[in-house]
Design a protein around this motif. Structure first.
Motif, PDB file in Angstrom:
ATOM      1  N   GLY A  82       0.887  -0.991   0.314  1.00 62.09           N
ATOM      2  CA  GLY A  82      -0.136   0.131   0.686  1.00 62.09           C
ATOM      3  C   GLY A  82       1.187   1.385   0.300  1.00 62.09           C
ATOM      4  O   GLY A  82       0.249   2.185  -0.415  1.00 62.09           O
TER       5      GLY A  82
ATOM      6  N   PRO B  82       5.306   2.557   0.493  1.00 60.43           N
ATOM      7  CA  PRO B  82       6.194   2.718   1.085  1.00 60.43           C
ATOM      8  C   PRO B  82       6.418   2.274   2.709  1.00 60.43           C
ATOM      9  O   PRO B  82       5.992   2.991   3.476  1.00 60.43           O
TER      10      PRO B  82
ATOM     11  N   ASP C 275       8.161  -7.513   1.038  1.00 62.29           N
ATOM     12  CA  ASP C 275       7.073  -5.579   0.742  1.00 62.29           C
ATOM     13  C   ASP C 275       6.698  -5.560  -0.512  1.00 62.29           C
ATOM     14  O   ASP C 275       7.447  -6.172  -1.569  1.00 62.29           O
ATOM     15  N   THR C 276       5.246  -6.083  -1.049  1.00 66.71           N
ATOM     16  CA  THR C 276       4.281  -5.873  -2.270  1.00 66.71           C
ATOM     17  C   THR C 276       4.336  -4.658  -2.933  1.00 66.71           C
ATOM     18  O   THR C 276       3.379  -4.396  -2.612  1.00 66.71           O
TER      19      THR C 276
ATOM     20  N   GLN D 222      -1.262  -1.882  -7.285  1.00 69.65           N
ATOM     21  CA  GLN D 222      -2.075  -1.354  -7.709  1.00 69.65           C
ATOM     22  C   GLN D 222      -3.369  -2.013  -7.412  1.00 69.65           C
ATOM     23  O   GLN D 222      -3.393  -3.167  -8.361  1.00 69.65           O
ATOM     24  N   THR D 223      -4.529  -1.561  -8.136  1.00 68.37           N
ATOM     25  CA  THR D 223      -5.505  -1.188  -8.182  1.00 68.37           C
ATOM     26  C   THR D 223      -6.109  -2.388  -9.383  1.00 68.37           C
ATOM     27  O   THR D 223      -6.427  -2.732  -9.608  1.00 68.37           O
TER      28      THR D 223
ATOM     29  N   ASP E 272       3.358   6.188 -10.577  1.00 67.51           N
ATOM     30  CA  ASP E 272       4.245   6.310  -9.871  1.00 67.51           C
ATOM     31  C   ASP E 272       5.847   6.930  -9.133  1.00 67.51           C
ATOM     32  O   ASP E 272       6.269   6.962 -10.518  1.00 67.51           O
TER      33      ASP E 272
ATOM     34  N   ARG F 247       3.406   8.309  -5.185  1.00 62.05           N
ATOM     35  CA  ARG F 247       2.770   9.132  -6.659  1.00 62.05           C
ATOM     36  C   ARG F 247       3.106  10.621  -7.087  1.00 62.05           C
ATOM     37  O   ARG F 247       3.469  11.164  -6.530  1.00 62.05           O
TER      38      ARG F 247
ATOM     39  N   ARG G  77      -6.221   5.212  -1.854  1.00 65.14           N
ATOM     40  CA  ARG G  77      -5.884   6.066  -2.720  1.00 65.14           C
ATOM     41  C   ARG G  77      -6.623   6.991  -2.718  1.00 65.14           C
ATOM     42  O   ARG G  77      -8.516   6.946  -2.231  1.00 65.14           O
TER      43      ARG G  77
HETATM   44  C1  6R9 Z   1      -2.584  -2.922  -3.786  1.00 65.74           C
HETATM   45  C2  6R9 Z   1      -3.099  -1.341  -3.380  1.00 65.74           C
HETATM   46  C3  6R9 Z   1      -1.470   2.332  -4.802  1.00 65.74           C
HETATM   47  C4  6R9 Z   1      -0.565   2.476  -4.975  1.00 65.74           C
HETATM   48  C5  6R9 Z   1       0.471   2.854  -5.980  1.00 65.74           C
HETATM   49  C6  6R9 Z   1       1.556   2.957  -4.740  1.00 65.74           C
HETATM   50  C7  6R9 Z   1       1.266   2.817  -3.741  1.00 65.74           C
HETATM   51  C8  6R9 Z   1       1.150   0.203  -3.317  1.00 65.74           C
HETATM   52  C9  6R9 Z   1       3.397  -0.452  -2.382  1.00 65.74           C
HETATM   53  C10 6R9 Z   1       3.299   1.445  -2.601  1.00 65.74           C
HETATM   54  C11 6R9 Z   1       5.296   1.710  -1.971  1.00 65.74           C
HETATM   55  C12 6R9 Z   1       4.205  -0.709  -2.232  1.00 65.74           C
HETATM   56  N1  6R9 Z   1       1.674   1.019  -3.532  1.00 65.74           N
HETATM   57  N2  6R9 Z   1       2.289  -0.327  -2.040  1.00 65.74           N
HETATM   58  N3  6R9 Z   1       4.279   2.542  -2.391  1.00 65.74           N
HETATM   59  N4  6R9 Z   1       5.410   0.376  -1.932  1.00 65.74           N
HETATM   60  N5  6R9 Z   1       4.663  -1.491  -1.405  1.00 65.74           N
HETATM   61  O1  6R9 Z   1      -2.483  -0.616  -2.660  1.00 65.74           O
HETATM   62  O2  6R9 Z   1      -3.807  -0.709  -4.614  1.00 65.74           O
HETATM   63  O3  6R9 Z   1      -5.308   1.149  -3.759  1.00 65.74           O
HETATM   64  O4  6R9 Z   1      -4.491   1.352  -6.620  1.00 65.74           O
HETATM   65  O5  6R9 Z   1      -2.708   1.923  -4.678  1.00 65.74           O
HETATM   66  O6  6R9 Z   1      -0.243   3.046  -3.426  1.00 65.74           O
HETATM   67  O7  6R9 Z   1       1.313   4.979  -5.004  1.00 65.74           O
HETATM   68  O8  6R9 Z   1       0.565   3.890  -7.110  1.00 65.74           O
HETATM   69  P1  6R9 Z   1      -4.311   0.776  -4.664  1.00 65.74           P
END
Ligand code: 6R9
Length: 666
Positions: free
Chosen positions: A394, A396, A418-419, A422-423, A518, A533, A544
């Motif tokens: 979600g 960093p 860490d994963t 995005q949606t 991103d 972002r 988001r």
């Molecule tokens: C799965 C989810 C996507 C946005 C993505 C980014 C941020 C998600 C992250 C991360 C750094 C990670 N994001 N995972 N930033 N490290 N491991 O979160 O989907 O709600 O669509 O958000 O979240 O900015 O572009 P969603």
């Protein structure tokens, strides 16, 4: 100091952490050859993902890239998602729990076996048909974390009706917008649910949404939180509400054949914030999506059917769709689900549940980790649990938070991945395979097999690989979990995700590049550190939120002449919205009153979770000569950073005045 363990001092010295040997020995993927296999054999290697599923009809082609960016995966194949998540497990594990659910009061518990899930999903599928839902009709759901939510989603999937689940925290207006955009005739909601122990009347939001929506909703299926309608909730005779319990009573023993869907038929929509005020309905396909989330659940989350797995997210967001419902169920594992918040009835709730069910795999967000950190390790230490594997998603994660998670939750003995995804991407794209790559706090890691991320500069040119510099994160090759399009709006799909870095005149897929929105750094070890972002989308506690959505909500307030929203860094939530407002001339209301109206408007248009943190009243907003609001400057002010270049402004004194106003006392 007693708490200054060797681990803390290692943080500065040690960059990488090896996965524990025990973990490596048992992992689902332990052959390092997997990366080369996918590189050498793209896209056919993704067949290995599709083969994790049961297909009614085998696919003809893995990837049809003849019409980029409208890629098609596993074309000609046919399958049903609900069959793959339920029916196919019955022979082996009908009496195994699919979900263990706990209500707000932990004495209230349900164990839903695969056979129970089968019965409930069949009865619900028959009920949806009874109220007129047909294949390809989009069913909008507005359900909280009750078993009814995954049951409804799977019932929709069973009859080939794409679901569009709207997170329960979204307001009536947000629900109405999504009902309209999806043109849903049938909505599914519930009478209420619990938050911090209090019963919330949830039907009220749907009542209001029906008034606000342009579409004529024929039927609202109303689940009840308890065995009967809650005493605070009423159904008016004229309303299109039907009690789910009444429908289910008619269909208790119903069996509904799973409808064979083309691999490319949509499975669901998930609305997400973008750069305009109007959220986008990300449309996900059945075959590619299900293959991708099943495989990443197996390879990245390392789920085995025997595990007790807990993704402590809400199913109303993509994380819950992919990694509570579809991926884990397709693998036939046991998942934990709970209602209410991690601090209700006490701050040890999460660990109490982890102990009670002996959870093996735990998935959460950096925001939650920071919150647990703030509450302190004592709450954790009180309980006895032992995670093998942990993940974050979600946002960093800061190395300090990572380390705390590793030490206090993982006992320095669990693997953490860490994963990043995005949606739109459906499933994980940048993340380590846990047994194969070392953990590096603060870094999302290496690309998943077959995924081709890269950084491009602002002029659209690819940057040197692993340069250590920051750039725009893009994905250069299609993958099975990717969104198909923006629902009903192919043009917006191209504009938002492809136009910036692709040659849109070309029909060669090599010329098409997906823009993630991103910023990231590609480090010299090949690991990606995602910064956040780059567009007008902020990330509040892992949710988001579009700047434009917030601004249009604020502008609904009559007293507001102009408003701009800036993201401010926040210790716990990552980011929070600050609103800068110019009040209309002649407004009598006090600033206090206007502030309340603004906050009220945001809660009404979007939801409580989007509440502005600070409302700052200003004389003017910083604008370029052409009249564009310079949000970046406001963001710098909010964060107490240097203002930066103001030479292109119509009046460079404006941001200085705002800065003095905000930080005058600092
Ligand atoms: C799965 C989810 C996507 C946005 C993505 C980014 C941020 C998600 C992250 C991360 C750094 C990670 N994001 N995972 N930033 N490290 N491991 O979160 O989907 O709600 O669509 O958000 O979240 O900015 O572009 P969603």
């Amino acid at each position: 100091m007693s708490d200054e363990s060797p681990l803390e001092s290692r943080l500065t010295e040690q960059e990488y952490f090896r996965p524990p040997t025990d973990f490596v020995g048992q992992a689902n993927v332990s052959d390092p050859d997997i990366y080369d296999r996918f590189d050498a054999n793209y896209p056919e290697a993704f067949e290995e993902y599709a083969e994790l599923l049961d297909w009614d009809e085998h696919w003809d082609e893995v990837l049809d890239d003849s019409n980029p960016p409208f890629y098609e995966w596993f074309t000609g194949g046919q399958l049903n998602a609900s069959y793959n998540c339920i029916d196919r497990h019955l022979d082996e594990r009908k009496n195994q729990a699919a979900f263990i659910w706990e209500g707000t009061d932990s004495d209230e518990r349900q164990t839903i076996t695969y056979q129970d899930l089968y019965n409930r999903v069949n009865a619900t599928a028959a009920s949806l048909r009874d109220v007129g839902v047909e294949e390809d009709d989009v069913v909008t759901c507005h359900l909280p974390m009750l078993p009814a939510l995954p049951v409804t989603m799977l019932a929709c999937a069973r009859i080939g009706a794409p679901h569009s689940e709207v997170f329960a925290g979204f307001s009536a207006q947000a629900l109405a917008d999504r009902i309209d955009d999806a043109d849903s005739d049938v909505v599914v909601t519930c009478d209420g649910y619990y938050r911090r122990g209090d019963f919330l009347n949830h039907k009220e939001k749907c009542d209001e949404a029906l008034e606000l929506a342009d579409s004529d909703v024929d039927t609202v299926v109303l689940w009840t939180r308890h065995d009967e309608l809650h005493e605070d909730v009423e159904i008016d005779g004229d309303d299109p509400y039907v009690l789910a319990d009444d429908l289910l009573a008619e269909n208790e023993r119903a069996r509904v054949d799973p409808v064979s869907r083309d691999a490319e038929d949509p499975l669901f929509l998930m609305y997400t914030s973008g750069t305009t005020g109007q959220p986008k309905g990300c449309q996900h396909r059945t075959g590619g999506y299900l293959s991708y989330v099943t495989a990443t659940s197996k390879y990245v989350l390392d789920i085995e059917p025997e595990d007790t797995y807990w993704c402590a997210a809400d199913i109303g967001w993509i994380t819950g769709h992919s990694y509570i419902v579809y991926g884990p169920l397709a693998l036939g594992t046991t998942s934990v689900m709970y209602e209410d918040t991690p601090d209700h009835p006490h701050k040890g709730r999460i660990w109490e549940i982890a102990e009670r069910y002996d959870v093996d795999i735990f998935h959460t967000s950096p925001t939650a980790v920071r919150m647990f950190m703030k509450w302190g390790a004592d709450y954790v230490d009180e309980y006895d649990f032992d995670f093998r594997h942990m993940t974050t998603v979600g946002e960093p994660i800061q190395p300090e938070a990572w380390l705390w998670y590793y030490k206090h939750i993982g006992d320095e003995d669990a693997v953490i991945v860490d994963t990043w995804w995005q949606t739109e991407t459906g499933g994980h794209l940048i993340t380590n395979l846990p047994a194969l790559k070392d953990m590096k706090p603060g870094s999302a890691g290496l690309p998943a097999p077959g995924i081709q991320p890269a950084l491009y500069d602002d002029s659209g040119e690819p940057m040197e690989e692993a340069s250590g510099k920051a750039g725009n994160l893009v994905i250069e090759k299609p993958w099975p979990g990717m969104l198909q399009t923006v629902y009903g709006n192919d043009e917006r799909f191209v504009d938002e995700y492809w136009r910036d870095f692709s040659d849109t005149d070309s029909d060669d897929s090599e010329d098409w590049v997906y823009k993630a929105g991103d910023g990231a750094v590609h480090e010299d070890d090949g690991y990606f550190r995602v910064l956040g972002r780059l567009d007008d989308v902020m990330n509040v506690a892992g949710h988001r939120l579009g700047t434009m959505e917030l601004e249009s909500a604020v502008s609904e307030v009559q007293d507001v002449a102009e408003a701009a929203v800036a993201a401010r860094d926040h210790d716990e939530k990552g980011e929070v919205p600050d609103v800068y407002v110019v009040v209309r001339e002649g407004v009598d209301a006090s600033q206090e009153e206007v502030r309340d109206r603004i906050i009220g408007a945001v809660e009404e248009e979007i939801g409580k979770f989007a509440r502005p943190d600070r409302v700052v009243f200003v004389e003017d907003l910083p604008k370029t000569r052409s009249g564009k609001i310079m949000r970046r400057l406001l963001e710098n002010i909010s964060n107490g950073d240097e203002l930066g270049n103001t030479t292109t402004l119509r009046d460079p004194s404006v941001p200085e005045e705002i800065r003095d106003q905000v930080h005058g006392d600092d």
